[in-house]
Design a protein around this motif. Structure first.
Motif, PDB file in Angstrom:
ATOM      1  N   MET A   1      20.457 -12.142 -11.985  1.00  0.00           N
ATOM      2  CA  MET A   1      21.142 -11.207 -12.873  1.00  0.00           C
ATOM      3  C   MET A   1      22.161 -11.784 -14.122  1.00  0.00           C
ATOM      4  O   MET A   1      23.037 -12.566 -13.657  1.00  0.00           O
ATOM      5  CB  MET A   1      22.043 -10.312 -12.167  1.00  0.00           C
ATOM      6  N   ASP A   2      21.763 -11.521 -15.239  1.00  0.00           N
ATOM      7  CA  ASP A   2      22.600 -12.303 -16.365  1.00  0.00           C
ATOM      8  C   ASP A   2      23.974 -11.691 -16.315  1.00  0.00           C
ATOM      9  O   ASP A   2      24.154 -10.510 -15.702  1.00  0.00           O
ATOM     10  CB  ASP A   2      21.937 -11.791 -17.592  1.00  0.00           C
ATOM     11  N   ARG A   3      24.792 -12.271 -16.906  1.00  0.00           N
ATOM     12  CA  ARG A   3      25.980 -11.817 -16.886  1.00  0.00           C
ATOM     13  C   ARG A   3      26.575 -11.786 -18.588  1.00  0.00           C
ATOM     14  O   ARG A   3      26.190 -12.417 -19.230  1.00  0.00           O
ATOM     15  CB  ARG A   3      27.265 -12.535 -16.041  1.00  0.00           C
ATOM     16  N   ILE A   4      27.484 -10.842 -18.634  1.00  0.00           N
ATOM     17  CA  ILE A   4      27.765 -10.653 -20.381  1.00  0.00           C
ATOM     18  C   ILE A   4      29.232 -10.997 -20.273  1.00  0.00           C
ATOM     19  O   ILE A   4      30.019 -10.210 -19.598  1.00  0.00           O
ATOM     20  CB  ILE A   4      27.415  -9.151 -20.881  1.00  0.00           C
ATOM     21  N   LYS A   5      29.757 -11.731 -20.962  1.00  0.00           N
ATOM     22  CA  LYS A   5      30.980 -12.186 -21.160  1.00  0.00           C
ATOM     23  C   LYS A   5      31.561 -11.096 -22.329  1.00  0.00           C
ATOM     24  O   LYS A   5      31.172 -11.059 -23.415  1.00  0.00           O
ATOM     25  CB  LYS A   5      31.151 -13.481 -21.886  1.00  0.00           C
ATOM     26  N   ILE A   6      32.651 -10.403 -21.619  1.00  0.00           N
ATOM     27  CA  ILE A   6      33.154  -9.397 -22.684  1.00  0.00           C
ATOM     28  C   ILE A   6      34.772  -9.893 -23.069  1.00  0.00           C
ATOM     29  O   ILE A   6      35.214  -9.323 -24.132  1.00  0.00           O
ATOM     30  CB  ILE A   6      33.667  -8.084 -22.017  1.00  0.00           C
ATOM     31  N   SER A   7      35.283 -11.182 -22.693  1.00  0.00           N
ATOM     32  CA  SER A   7      36.370 -11.756 -23.265  1.00  0.00           C
ATOM     33  C   SER A   7      36.327 -13.262 -22.643  1.00  0.00           C
ATOM     34  O   SER A   7      35.307 -13.644 -21.815  1.00  0.00           O
ATOM     35  CB  SER A   7      37.511 -11.092 -22.756  1.00  0.00           C
ATOM     36  N   ASP A   8      37.339 -14.079 -22.957  1.00  0.00           N
ATOM     37  CA  ASP A   8      37.288 -15.388 -22.235  1.00  0.00           C
ATOM     38  C   ASP A   8      37.526 -15.507 -20.753  1.00  0.00           C
ATOM     39  O   ASP A   8      36.994 -16.056 -20.039  1.00  0.00           O
ATOM     40  CB  ASP A   8      38.593 -16.008 -22.573  1.00  0.00           C
ATOM     41  N   ASP A   9      38.075 -14.123 -20.149  1.00  0.00           N
ATOM     42  CA  ASP A   9      38.208 -14.211 -18.899  1.00  0.00           C
ATOM     43  C   ASP A   9      37.514 -13.495 -17.986  1.00  0.00           C
ATOM     44  O   ASP A   9      37.165 -13.471 -16.793  1.00  0.00           O
ATOM     45  CB  ASP A   9      39.652 -13.796 -18.601  1.00  0.00           C
ATOM     46  N   VAL A  10      36.756 -12.133 -18.586  1.00  0.00           N
ATOM     47  CA  VAL A  10      36.018 -11.259 -17.832  1.00  0.00           C
ATOM     48  C   VAL A  10      34.331 -11.221 -18.244  1.00  0.00           C
ATOM     49  O   VAL A  10      34.262 -11.250 -19.474  1.00  0.00           O
ATOM     50  CB  VAL A  10      36.715 -10.137 -18.023  1.00  0.00           C
ATOM     51  N   SER A  11      33.735 -11.077 -17.215  1.00  0.00           N
ATOM     52  CA  SER A  11      32.271 -11.030 -17.645  1.00  0.00           C
ATOM     53  C   SER A  11      31.845  -9.752 -16.772  1.00  0.00           C
ATOM     54  O   SER A  11      32.440  -9.740 -15.611  1.00  0.00           O
ATOM     55  CB  SER A  11      31.399 -12.147 -17.358  1.00  0.00           C
ATOM     56  N   LEU A  12      30.789  -9.139 -16.912  1.00  0.00           N
ATOM     57  CA  LEU A  12      30.118  -7.982 -16.414  1.00  0.00           C
ATOM     58  C   LEU A  12      28.706  -8.505 -15.934  1.00  0.00           C
ATOM     59  O   LEU A  12      28.147  -9.040 -16.660  1.00  0.00           O
ATOM     60  CB  LEU A  12      30.115  -6.777 -17.156  1.00  0.00           C
ATOM     61  N   SER A  13      28.292  -7.721 -14.878  1.00  0.00           N
ATOM     62  CA  SER A  13      26.680  -7.872 -14.565  1.00  0.00           C
ATOM     63  C   SER A  13      26.198  -7.142 -15.717  1.00  0.00           C
ATOM     64  O   SER A  13      26.546  -5.908 -16.177  1.00  0.00           O
ATOM     65  CB  SER A  13      26.398  -7.495 -13.339  1.00  0.00           C
ATOM     66  N   ARG A  14      24.824  -7.705 -16.195  1.00  0.00           N
ATOM     67  CA  ARG A  14      23.979  -7.168 -17.061  1.00  0.00           C
ATOM     68  C   ARG A  14      23.770  -5.667 -16.772  1.00  0.00           C
ATOM     69  O   ARG A  14      23.923  -4.727 -17.629  1.00  0.00           O
ATOM     70  CB  ARG A  14      22.825  -7.935 -17.345  1.00  0.00           C
ATOM     71  N   ILE A  15      23.293  -5.360 -15.522  1.00  0.00           N
ATOM     72  CA  ILE A  15      23.256  -4.035 -15.135  1.00  0.00           C
ATOM     73  C   ILE A  15      24.375  -3.705 -14.353  1.00  0.00           C
ATOM     74  O   ILE A  15      24.831  -4.498 -13.549  1.00  0.00           O
ATOM     75  CB  ILE A  15      21.853  -3.952 -14.212  1.00  0.00           C
ATOM     76  N   ILE A  16      24.926  -2.445 -14.799  1.00  0.00           N
ATOM     77  CA  ILE A  16      26.098  -1.677 -14.044  1.00  0.00           C
ATOM     78  C   ILE A  16      25.675  -0.652 -13.255  1.00  0.00           C
ATOM     79  O   ILE A  16      24.965   0.004 -13.680  1.00  0.00           O
ATOM     80  CB  ILE A  16      27.152  -1.641 -15.283  1.00  0.00           C
ATOM     81  N   TYR A  17      26.477  -0.357 -12.228  1.00  0.00           N
ATOM     82  CA  TYR A  17      26.116   0.663 -11.627  1.00  0.00           C
ATOM     83  C   TYR A  17      27.528   1.683 -11.561  1.00  0.00           C
ATOM     84  O   TYR A  17      28.522   1.496 -11.547  1.00  0.00           O
ATOM     85  CB  TYR A  17      26.109   0.528  -9.886  1.00  0.00           C
ATOM     86  N   GLY A  18      26.834   3.128 -12.055  1.00  0.00           N
ATOM     87  CA  GLY A  18      27.934   4.350 -12.521  1.00  0.00           C
ATOM     88  C   GLY A  18      27.880   5.276 -11.419  1.00  0.00           C
ATOM     89  O   GLY A  18      27.108   5.367 -10.660  1.00  0.00           O
ATOM     90  N   MET A  19      29.365   5.674 -11.125  1.00  0.00           N
ATOM     91  CA  MET A  19      29.387   6.688  -9.959  1.00  0.00           C
ATOM     92  C   MET A  19      29.901   7.952 -10.619  1.00  0.00           C
ATOM     93  O   MET A  19      30.759   8.742  -9.790  1.00  0.00           O
ATOM     94  CB  MET A  19      30.727   5.983  -9.153  1.00  0.00           C
ATOM     95  N   TRP A  20      29.518   8.243 -11.780  1.00  0.00           N
ATOM     96  CA  TRP A  20      29.576   9.717 -12.263  1.00  0.00           C
ATOM     97  C   TRP A  20      29.168  10.727 -11.239  1.00  0.00           C
ATOM     98  O   TRP A  20      29.684  11.767 -10.884  1.00  0.00           O
ATOM     99  CB  TRP A  20      28.986   9.886 -13.747  1.00  0.00           C
ATOM    100  N   ARG A  21      28.081  10.551 -10.696  1.00  0.00           N
ATOM    101  CA  ARG A  21      27.456  11.583  -9.798  1.00  0.00           C
ATOM    102  C   ARG A  21      27.646  11.309  -8.279  1.00  0.00           C
ATOM    103  O   ARG A  21      27.073  12.139  -7.676  1.00  0.00           O
ATOM    104  CB  ARG A  21      25.662  11.364 -10.043  1.00  0.00           C
ATOM    105  N   LEU A  22      28.637  10.408  -7.978  1.00  0.00           N
ATOM    106  CA  LEU A  22      28.774  10.242  -6.585  1.00  0.00           C
ATOM    107  C   LEU A  22      28.944  11.277  -5.819  1.00  0.00           C
ATOM    108  O   LEU A  22      28.499  11.380  -4.737  1.00  0.00           O
ATOM    109  CB  LEU A  22      30.068   9.236  -6.697  1.00  0.00           C
TER     110      LEU A  22
END
Ligand SMILES: NC(=O)c1ccc[n+]([C@@H]2O[C@H](COP(=O)([O-])OP(=O)(O)OC[C@H]3O[C@@H](n4cnc5c(N)ncnc54)[C@H](OP(=O)(O)O)[C@@H]3O)[C@@H](O)[C@H]2O)c1
Length: 296
Positions: A1-22
């Motif tokens: 799984m790639d990661r995307i750096k959103i800042s110097d300190d934080v990266s997110l997984s390329r695919i994200i799981y959303g909980m709108w429908r939880l």
């Protein structure tokens, strides 16, 4: 799984799981939510997308109860949002649905999100919608202040047009790091209306909500597109979902799909799209079939 750096300190997984429908799920027990999180972690999907308003303002608390039980907080990046006041749940006495991006509201909302999710920091806070009544100076000030207090690591926007984004950014010391917008094979106007181009110009990654159009790609009216996705899935040894998500991953704008299935078996294969490499002509074949016409 790639990661995307959103800042110097934080990266997110390329695919994200959303909980709108939880809360649409029949099972919202901490142990079942933990199973969903474990299924994500097994695929190195470490980023969870939340919002104060999800589940009628109840989804963060359910997620928090699971985190308390499973102790996974430090394995995850938590994205949450604030700013929408709908007359339900804790805001049931509001007369009208509205937005509130005042410093008092954002600050109170973050405090509550922290408490409900049993955490002392949020990795990424997004303003859920552009607020036509926003005082950008005040909103920018509180977002900077939440970062300085360590309650929020990074901040960003959701559903912002470029003018909303630039206005808020002009009143901030810290950078807005992303915009979460609707993108899917069907909802693809963002590729030509400036929404994606603006983020590319800013060198910022984009979060894509409803990347399967909330399930609509499987429904009536999209049979031709679905047949194409099925054919391509056979060729790539994947699924229509895998192809639809790979279509987003193939784009050079660093798009992070935020997937919303409640099905545990579908959650277990969210990362499948990462194994598919779509070439340029396949990308256009999907785009043109979804739009019902060739590019000019
Ligand atoms: N920022 C915003 O304004 C905003 C707005 C909307 C959403 N979001 C975020 O984006 C996330 C994802 O949104 P979403 O849930 O609409 O995303 P989605 O992944 O496009 O759609 C999920 C829906 O599609 C259905 N689905 C998935 N695979 C299917 C299949 N093979 N066959 C039939 N149906 C299928 C799911 O049903 P099952 O559960 O049965 O699989 C579910 O109802 C949300 O959780 C939230 O975090 C943000």
């Amino acid at each position: 799984m790639d990661r995307i750096k959103i800042s110097d300190d934080v990266s997110l997984s390329r695919i994200i799981y959303g909980m709108w429908r939880l809360t649409d799920d029949s099972n919202t027990s901490p142990s079942y939510i933990s199973q969903k999180i474990e299924a994500c972690l097994e695929q190195k999907i470490t980023t969870i997308d939340q919002a104060d308003i999800y589940g009628g303002y109840e989804a963060e608390e359910l997620f928090g109860a699971a985190l308390k039980e499973n102790g996974y907080r430090d394995k995850l990046e938590i994205v949450t949002k604030c700013g929408i006041i709908a007359p339900v749940g804790r805001f049931k006495n509001s007369r009208v649905k509205h937005y509130n991006t005042s410093k008092e509201h954002i600050s109170q909302s973050v405090e509550l999100s922290l408490k409900l999710m049993n955490t002392d920091y949020i990795d990424l806070l997004l303003l859920h919608r552009p607020d036509p009544f926003m005082n950008a100076e005040e909103t920018g000030y509180i977002l900077d202040s939440l970062i300085e207090q360590g309650k929020v690591r990074e901040v960003g926007a959701s559903n912002f047009k470029h003018h909303d984004f630039s206005l808020l950014q002009s009143h901030m010391n810290n950078n807005l790091v992303t915009n979460q917008i609707e993108i899917s094979v069907i909802a693809n106007q963002c590729f030509v209306n400036g929404d994606v181009a603006f983020m590319q110009e800013r060198r910022l990654p984009i979060m894509a909500w409803s990347p399967l159009a909330g399930g609509k790609i499987f429904g009536k009216g999209n049979e031709k597109l679905m047949n194409l996705l099925k054919d391509m899935a056979k060729f790539h040894n994947s699924t229509p979902t895998g192809i639809a998500i790979a279509w987003l991953l193939a784009h050079p704008a660093n798009i992070m799909p935020v997937m919303g299935t409640n099905s545990l078996s579908r959650i277990k294969s969210l990362a499948d799209a990462c194994n598919v490499n779509l070439d340029m002509q396949s990308w256009f074949e999907i785009y043109e079939t979804a739009n019902g016409q060739e590019v000019p």
